[in-house]
Design a protein around this motif. Structure first.
Motif, PDB file in Angstrom:
ATOM      1  N   UNK A   4       0.252  -3.549   4.429  1.00 19.30           N
ATOM      2  CA  UNK A   4      -0.983  -2.415   4.611  1.00 19.30           C
ATOM      3  C   UNK A   4      -1.080  -1.864   6.213  1.00 19.30           C
ATOM      4  N   UNK A   5      -1.674  -0.800   6.192  1.00 15.74           N
ATOM      5  CA  UNK A   5      -1.685  -0.065   7.466  1.00 15.74           C
ATOM      6  C   UNK A   5      -3.332   0.044   7.936  1.00 15.74           C
ATOM      7  N   UNK A  21      -6.771 -13.288  -0.092  1.00 11.31           N
ATOM      8  CA  UNK A  21      -6.170 -14.567  -0.009  1.00 11.31           C
ATOM      9  C   UNK A  21      -4.429 -14.327   0.184  1.00 11.31           C
ATOM     10  N   UNK A  22      -4.080 -13.091   0.394  1.00 15.50           N
ATOM     11  CA  UNK A  22      -2.839 -12.726   0.481  1.00 15.50           C
ATOM     12  C   UNK A  22      -2.153 -12.994   1.906  1.00 15.50           C
ATOM     13  N   UNK A  23      -0.937 -12.958   1.772  1.00 14.62           N
ATOM     14  CA  UNK A  23      -0.007 -13.180   3.279  1.00 14.62           C
ATOM     15  C   UNK A  23       0.124 -11.618   3.611  1.00 14.62           C
ATOM     16  N   UNK A  24      -0.711 -11.127   4.692  1.00 10.01           N
ATOM     17  CA  UNK A  24      -0.802  -9.710   4.865  1.00 10.01           C
ATOM     18  C   UNK A  24       0.161  -9.588   6.132  1.00 10.01           C
ATOM     19  N   UNK A  25       0.929  -8.419   6.165  1.00  9.74           N
ATOM     20  CA  UNK A  25       1.435  -7.980   7.340  1.00  9.74           C
ATOM     21  C   UNK A  25       1.066  -6.464   7.718  1.00  9.74           C
ATOM     22  N   UNK A  66       0.918  -0.967   0.185  1.00  5.12           N
ATOM     23  CA  UNK A  66       0.010   0.015  -0.123  1.00  5.12           C
ATOM     24  C   UNK A  66       1.019   1.217   0.132  1.00  5.12           C
ATOM     25  N   UNK A  67       0.255   2.592  -0.310  1.00  8.03           N
ATOM     26  CA  UNK A  67       1.190   3.628  -0.144  1.00  8.03           C
ATOM     27  C   UNK A  67       1.234   4.357   0.861  1.00  8.03           C
ATOM     28  N   UNK A  68      -0.071   5.123   1.321  1.00  8.33           N
ATOM     29  CA  UNK A  68      -0.121   5.915   2.292  1.00  8.33           C
ATOM     30  C   UNK A  68      -0.050   5.276   3.667  1.00  8.33           C
TER      31      UNK A  68
END
Length: 232
Positions: A168-169, A181-185, A14-16
């Motif tokens: 992602x934040x 379905x991603x591996x999200x941190x 993600x960007x922001x």
């Protein structure tokens, strides 16, 4: 039983709030736009309708009583404010992107931002040659928290979503990445409190990585969370 190390082939940012520290700029712009029409933008409005949300959602949620002309003015006000602001990179992210690129790992950006701002951020990070794909606000009909942005990024890269590591934040962004379905941190203090991601980090400065004997990029997020990244 020891859990198998995830083997992934792409990293999506993600960007922001992930690549750049932009929260104050975004909050200030929307609050200023609100004052132009004698309305206060609350902290609850910001959390629910601004961070991690595309502009049309925010306009509909907070300015839907205005004429279409005034709504368009608010949208352009925000675009100009965000496109022309100066941002600080999230700590350690430029170095991390450089390391991934040198290891041959595919990198993409998935954001609700505008292209001018995206290009400025990529250039600021010295990542012009590192980014393989960008999914921006107008590329999907349904933005975050729907999974569509991350599903499109995976399709463009020719991988299945479960082969993507996502940073992602925001709650909406995490929801989008997880439901795809991603591996999200998660990244940042808010993400540390959110449920959903595999784990969370405050920034990128404490990540550890190395290239093993087979040339694979091994990333340690924290004790017990190690990921192997291989070129697609």
């Amino acid at each position: 039983m020891t859990q198998a190390m995830p083997v992934l082939t792409a990293v999506l940012f993600d960007m922001d709030g992930v690549l750049i520290d932009s929260n104050l700029v975004i909050e200030k712009a929307w609050r200023e736009a609100g004052k132009l029409y004698n309305r206060d933008i609350s902290d609850a409005d910001i959390a629910r309708h601004i961070h991690g949300q595309p502009g049309p959602h925010t306009i509909h949620a907070l300015f839907n009583d205005l004429s279409l002309q005034d709504q368009a003015f608010v949208q352009q006000y925000i675009i100009d404010a965000e496109n022309n602001a100066d941002y600080d990179p999230i700590k350690g992210v430029a170095e991390f992107i450089t390391a991934l690129h040198h290891a041959g790992i595919t990198i993409g950006i998935v954001t609700s931002g505008w292209r001018k701002k995206i290009d400025r951020v990529i250039h600021m990070l010295g990542a012009d040659d590192a980014i393989s794909t960008v999914v921006e606000r107008d590329d999907v009909e349904r933005g975050k928290p729907w999974p569509d942005p991350y599903l499109l990024a995976a399709t463009r890269l020719g991988i299945t979503p479960d082969k993507a590591l996502v940073f992602e934040d925001s709650h909406s962004g995490i929801t989008s990445a997880v439901s795809a379905g991603t591996y999200c941190v998660g990244v940042g203090s808010e993400a540390l409190q959110n449920g959903g991601p595999e784990c969370a980090v405050i920034d990128f400065s404490h990540l550890q990585w190395h290239t093993d004997e087979a040339g694979q990029f091994v990333l340690s997020l924290r004790p017990g969370n190690t990921i192997m990244l291989i070129p697609a």
